[in-house]
Scaffold this motif. Structure first.
Motif, PDB file in Angstrom:
ATOM      1  N   THR A   1       8.217  13.187  -1.119  1.00 56.91           N
ATOM      2  CA  THR A   1       8.746  11.624  -0.964  1.00 56.91           C
ATOM      3  C   THR A   1       9.732  11.717   0.082  1.00 56.91           C
ATOM      4  O   THR A   1       9.563  10.583   1.142  1.00 56.91           O
TER       5      THR A   1
ATOM      6  N   GLY B   1       0.786  -1.218   0.098  1.00 58.75           N
ATOM      7  CA  GLY B   1      -0.089  -0.024   0.051  1.00 58.75           C
ATOM      8  C   GLY B   1       0.902   1.121  -0.228  1.00 58.75           C
ATOM      9  O   GLY B   1       0.579   2.241  -0.584  1.00 58.75           O
ATOM     10  N   TYR B   2       1.941   1.226   0.907  1.00 62.88           N
ATOM     11  CA  TYR B   2       2.688   2.309   0.802  1.00 62.88           C
ATOM     12  C   TYR B   2       3.526   2.727  -0.498  1.00 62.88           C
ATOM     13  O   TYR B   2       3.591   3.779  -0.954  1.00 62.88           O
TER      14      TYR B   2
ATOM     15  N   THR C   1       7.737  12.390   3.619  1.00 59.36           N
ATOM     16  CA  THR C   1       6.867  11.244   4.053  1.00 59.36           C
ATOM     17  C   THR C   1       7.750  10.092   4.571  1.00 59.36           C
ATOM     18  O   THR C   1       7.643   9.431   5.479  1.00 59.36           O
TER      19      THR C   1
ATOM     20  N   ILE D   1       2.157   6.233  -7.311  1.00 56.41           N
ATOM     21  CA  ILE D   1       1.274   6.943  -7.978  1.00 56.41           C
ATOM     22  C   ILE D   1       1.374   8.434  -7.875  1.00 56.41           C
ATOM     23  O   ILE D   1       1.115   9.111  -8.850  1.00 56.41           O
ATOM     24  N   VAL D   2       1.839   9.137  -6.863  1.00 54.12           N
ATOM     25  CA  VAL D   2       2.169  10.396  -6.763  1.00 54.12           C
ATOM     26  C   VAL D   2       3.230  10.937  -8.049  1.00 54.12           C
ATOM     27  O   VAL D   2       3.158  11.811  -8.434  1.00 54.12           O
TER      28      VAL D   2
ATOM     29  N   ASP E   1       1.489  10.398 -11.376  1.00 51.69           N
ATOM     30  CA  ASP E   1       0.717  11.334 -11.398  1.00 51.69           C
ATOM     31  C   ASP E   1       1.140  12.667 -12.066  1.00 51.69           C
ATOM     32  O   ASP E   1       0.810  13.390 -12.981  1.00 51.69           O
TER      33      ASP E   1
ATOM     34  N   ASN F   1       1.355   4.037  -3.098  1.00 53.87           N
ATOM     35  CA  ASN F   1       0.805   5.375  -2.843  1.00 53.87           C
ATOM     36  C   ASN F   1       1.900   6.337  -3.453  1.00 53.87           C
ATOM     37  O   ASN F   1       1.782   7.158  -4.053  1.00 53.87           O
ATOM     38  N   ASP F   2       3.115   6.164  -3.133  1.00 56.06           N
ATOM     39  CA  ASP F   2       4.578   6.568  -3.468  1.00 56.06           C
ATOM     40  C   ASP F   2       4.525   6.751  -5.165  1.00 56.06           C
ATOM     41  O   ASP F   2       4.736   7.658  -5.379  1.00 56.06           O
TER      42      ASP F   2
ATOM     43  N   SER G   1      10.307   3.792  -6.221  1.00 59.10           N
ATOM     44  CA  SER G   1       9.248   4.824  -6.853  1.00 59.10           C
ATOM     45  C   SER G   1      10.335   5.882  -7.768  1.00 59.10           C
ATOM     46  O   SER G   1       9.757   6.565  -8.795  1.00 59.10           O
TER      47      SER G   1
END
Length: 320
Positions: free
Chosen positions: A244, A204-205, A247, A211-212, A215, A208-209, A284
């Motif tokens: 990044t 999940g983490y 977080t 996708i940022v 995007d 999220n990283d 990422s």
């Protein structure tokens, strides 16, 4: 009072310049992890392997050979010993005795009595039992949970972005999970349900990283139509770098504290999460982004139809 700024504004780091070095490093880690998993395997805990597990703490470190000899004399099956977090705490694993709960309690009492003879300070901190049938179901369900989570993530990104992004995200997740499992194969730390929960959290983490970053890449592909793909990826990673780093660093500080001070019970979960966040941050930047180049994403990708294109003013890339 000045605000703490970990990453300066308008950074222009050429991350993609090192993508071939990163690729070699990534492939070496993935291949080494797969070899370790095939050769050494995972040290499954009672959750997955089944049997009886006793966690015993001593005031001073004890010799495992001496302890093994003591338990083997009891004729309660093949014993497996392992330090649990530190040299003073020992995990004793035994096969489940035939019979019901009373039979298990008789074995536990027998082992405790034998240990007390030479080590009066021995303290049994917990006893766990799982049958072979239940452990097999848990192992199968855990593997399915991880596989389905990765598949669902890839499908979600495919629909939200384009197929190249879905493939890139899926390989990034495969990279993160494989290296985390390879670490457990290398260290032979106990692999139990807590670690499965940690791996699912890492998925999940990392998603999220990724996708940022994706995007911002897609946004810049539409914004700077004449920019080459490599500087565009560098620009996108630099624009998301502050988020990044902040977080990931805050997560690593919290998890590092748990690794050092959290105790033996959550050590495996904490170290898996710590490693996963570290690997997810790396992937990422150096796995998810460069993969788009090798999957054919470029300035020509995802252009609108001709009539829409001519209706809009063309913008050019800013100077580096």
């Amino acid at each position: 009072m000045r605000l703490l700024k970990l990453v300066p504004d308008n950074t222009n780091i050429k991350f993609l310049r090192w993508r071939w070095v990163a690729l070699a490093f990534t492939m070496a880690l993935v291949v080494a992890s797969i070899v370790l998993l095939a050769v050494r395997g995972l040290n499954f805990g009672v959750d997955f392997a089944g049997g009886l597990m006793m966690e015993v703490r001593f005031e001073k470190p004890v010799a495992l050979d001496e302890l093994r000899t003591t338990v083997n004399r009891l004729d309660v099956g093949e014993v497996s010993l392992q330090t649990f977090g530190n040299a003073n705490t020992i995990s004793i694993r035994l096969p489940l005795p035939p019979g019901d709960e009373e039979a298990v309690q008789r074995v536990v009492a027998k082992v405790q009595a034998a240990l007390k003879v030479n080590h009066p300070d021995a303290e049994t901190r917990r006893v766990e039992t799982v049958s072979g049938k239940v452990s097999g179901e848990l192992l199968r369900d855990g593997a399915w949970a991880m596989a389905l989570a990765m598949l669902a993530v890839a499908i979600y990104i495919w629909f939200r972005f384009e197929w190249q992004f879905g493939v890139g995200a899926l390989f990034s997740l495969f990279h993160d999970v494989t290296i985390t499992l390879g670490f457990f194969a290398l260290t032979q730390l106990e692999f139990n349900l807590n670690i499965v929960a940690a791996v699912l959290t890492i998925i999940g983490y990392s998603l999220n990283d990724t996708i940022v970053v994706y995007d911002r890449i897609r946004e810049n592909l539409r914004k700077y139509r004449k920019m080459e793909i490599e500087p565009l990826l560098d620009l996108s990673v630099n624009e998301t770098l502050s988020r990044t780093i902040v977080t990931s660093l805050s997560m690593l500080i919290a998890l590092g504290t748990l690794v050092v001070l959290g105790g033996d019970v959550i050590f495996g979960f904490s170290i898996a999460m710590f490693l996963g966040i570290l690997i997810g941050t790396y992937s990422s930047i150096y796995v998810a982004a460069p993969l788009l180049i090798w999957l054919g994403v470029g300035p020509h990708s995802f252009l609108p139809k001709e009539n829409e294109l001519t209706a809009k003013a063309e913008r050019v890339a800013p100077k580096a």
